[in-house]
Design an enzyme around this catalytic site. Structure first.
Site, short mmCIF file in Angstrom:
data_model
loop_
_atom_site.label_atom_id
_atom_site.label_comp_id
_atom_site.label_asym_id
_atom_site.label_seq_id
_atom_site.Cartn_x
_atom_site.Cartn_y
_atom_site.Cartn_z
CB THR A 91 -0.97 0.05 1.20
OG1 THR A 91 -0.23 0.06 2.43
CG2 THR A 91 -1.92 -1.12 1.20
CE1 TYR B 16 -0.86 9.14 4.77
CE2 TYR B 16 1.26 8.26 4.07
CZ TYR B 16 -0.01 8.06 4.54
OH TYR B 16 -0.46 6.78 4.79
CG LEU C 12 -4.25 5.98 -3.04
CD1 LEU C 12 -4.25 5.86 -4.56
CD2 LEU C 12 -5.50 6.73 -2.56
CG HIS C 13 -2.65 2.74 3.77
ND1 HIS C 13 -1.40 2.18 3.69
CD2 HIS C 13 -2.48 3.95 4.39
CE1 HIS C 13 -0.52 2.99 4.25
NE2 HIS C 13 -1.14 4.07 4.67
CG ASP C 14 -8.25 1.83 4.28
OD1 ASP C 14 -7.35 1.03 4.60
OD2 ASP C 14 -8.79 2.59 5.09
#
Ligand code: BDR
Ligand code: CA
Length: 311
Positions: free
Chosen positions: A191, A226, A238-240
């Site tokens: 991610t 960030y 864009l982890h999720d």
């Protein structure tokens, strides 16, 4: 089309994941279950309803666990603001969450749809741990669990070992990974490589719809955090959304089958590592994503988000 439940703690990138799912033709979104995590449970349910309202999507929302199984936790607000959405929320949703508990909804839907159902989790794993505790039969029935969480061959983002969704409720994570659930683990290994830049968010602002402006406002907060904490990324991870992306396009990643162990010792709490001692006749139950075609994913994400804002 894949039947999907999203389990979220909305959260800026959870909101982006919801938008991406609602604009993905491969996804039939059955419901969104919520929990605490990046914000208190109250905020995450409200944020989920608000985000769906802006997206003109009326899928049902189910509130779930309000705290971890064992440990209590402190919420810092560094990345998502104290309300989960960059402190930009100014209104209450028009719609309320369903009266059914998230855990019961997950159990009901697994029993109804079996292999056709994918559960995508982008939050601490408390709801899923409670579901398998209450109804162990769902372990062998569900199609797949795609989980954003963990850091297998890369440092953590809360401690040097642990990723946020795992360390917030390590006991729930341990319960989930030590079960025989078929899991795809979308961790920081991949991610962190999928990055959204502020220039793209400015394009959302130029669209100037209530929905695109709302998303641009809270995503700006996240990117700013960030910039301070991980300046080398030049944007936010864009982890999720990647978890949703992998649920429908697994070809975007290289996966390695492993058993995952979650450390519960204080000095390595929440660390996710390969458990080389565990054996079972069917082989390892978790596919760990190790490499990702980030460019393809981000460009697909951006075009779908555009569609979500144009409804
Ligand atoms: C995870 O923690 C939260 O900050 C994000 O929403 C994501 O689910 C990343 O570690
Ligand atoms: Ca999340």
């Amino acid at each position: 089309m894949r039947k999907v439940i999203l389990d979220v703690d909305t959260g800026v990138d959870d909101a982006l994941a919801i938008a991406y799912a609602t604009a993905s033709p491969e996804v039939e979104l059955l419901g969104v279950t919520t929990t605490y995590g990046m914000a208190p449970a109250e905020c995450s349910a409200r944020n989920t309803l608000l985000v769906l309202e802006q997206l003109k999507c009326d899928v049902p929302v189910f509130r779930g666990a309000e705290q971890p199984l064992i440990r209590t936790r402190q919420y810092s607000g560094t990345f998502h603001g104290t309300d989960g959405l960059g402190n930009v929320v100014r209104s209450e949703p028009k719609r309320a969450a369903s009266g059914m508990h998230a855990v019961d909804f997950i159990i009901e839907q697994v029993r109804k749809h079996g292999r056709d159902l994918t559960l995508v989790t982008t939050a601490p794993l408390t709801n899923l741990a409670l579901a398998i505790q209450k109804a162990p039969d769902i372990v062998g029935r569900i199609g797949r669990v795609v989980t954003m969480g963990g850091a297998v061959a890369t440092p953590g983002n809360v401690t040097k070992f642990a990723e946020a969704n795992i360390i917030i409720d390590p006991h729930a994570a341990q319960k989930v990974f030590s079960s025989e659930l078929p899991i795809t683990l979308v961790g920081l290994d991949v991610t962190r490589k999928t990055v959204l830049r502020q220039e793209e968010v400015e394009r959302w602002r130029e669209k100037n719809t209530p929905c695109s402006t709302f998303f641009a406002d809270f995503t700006k907060y996240y990117i700013q955090a960030y910039k301070v904490n991980h300046p080398y990324l030049k944007g936010c991870a864009l982890h999720d959304p990647l978890a949703v992306g992998i649920a429908v396009h697994p070809e975007l990643v290289n996966m390695v089958p492993m058993y995952i162990e979650v450390d519960l010792e204080e000095d390595a709490l929440g660390r996710t590592t390969e458990d080389l001692r565990r054996k079972s006749p069917g082989g390892p139950n978790t596919n760990v994503c190790m490499e990702v075609d980030a460019e393809r994913f981000v460009s697909r994400f951006l075009s779908r988000i555009d569609q979500a804002f144009s409804r």
